[in-house]
Design a protein around this motif. Structure first.
Motif: not given
Length: 160
Positions: A71-76, A90-96, A103-115
């Motif tokens: 599914m396509g998503h948009s984050l504002d 940064s947006v992550y799919g896996e975290y604890v 929260y501590s993200p799994n940095y290998n699960s980064r989905i998207s990022s931007s400044s």
């Protein structure tokens, strides 16, 4: 020479056995009349007549069903009321979740990022429809703690 003779005899016996085969030996006329049905290509063709062949037009699919599991998503992101300093999201799919509520993200699960530009950015990305929640982190370049939000993928925005 006497010690070599038993070895040759043993080799002769092993090769005369013929090895395995698994079916109890060679074929004989008596084994063909065992009374059990045999499967031949003729028998297999009679079962094909019993099978009903279907085509794609026979399928029935519910309205609105999607075969695409992504599914396509948009984050504002708009933190301009909080800060307009340099920041990065940064947006992550896996975290604890940690014991202190962060929260501590799994940095290998980064989905998207931007400044961020003056505290705002809009990200477009795709995730699996099974992914219900994502972690968004907004990091500031001054070294302060990030803003962390768990977002439901059905409605995503960060406004501070």
């Amino acid at each position: 020479m006497k010690t070599k003779l038993p070895y040759f005899a043993l080799i002769g016996l092993l090769t005369a056995c013929g090895g395995g085969g698994g079916d109890g030996g060679g074929s004989s006329a008596g084994s063909a009349d065992s009374g059990s049905p045999s499967t031949t290509p003729a028998d297999a063709s009679t079962t094909e007549d019993d099978v009903t062949l279907r085509s794609m037009s026979d399928l029935s699919i519910a309205d609105g069903f999607s075969f695409n599991p992504v599914m396509g998503h948009s984050l504002d992101v708009d933190i301009s009321a909080y800060s307009t300093e340099r920041a990065y999201v940064s947006v992550y799919g896996e975290y604890v979740e940690n014991g202190d509520g962060s929260y501590s993200p799994n940095y290998n699960s980064r989905i998207s990022s931007s400044s961020l530009d003056n505290g705002t950015v809009s990200l477009d990305f795709c995730v699996s429809e099974a992914q219900q929640y994502v972690l968004a982190e907004v990091w500031f370049y001054d070294g302060s703690a990030p803003i962390q939000e768990i977002l439901d993928t059905s409605s995503m925005s960060i406004i501070q």
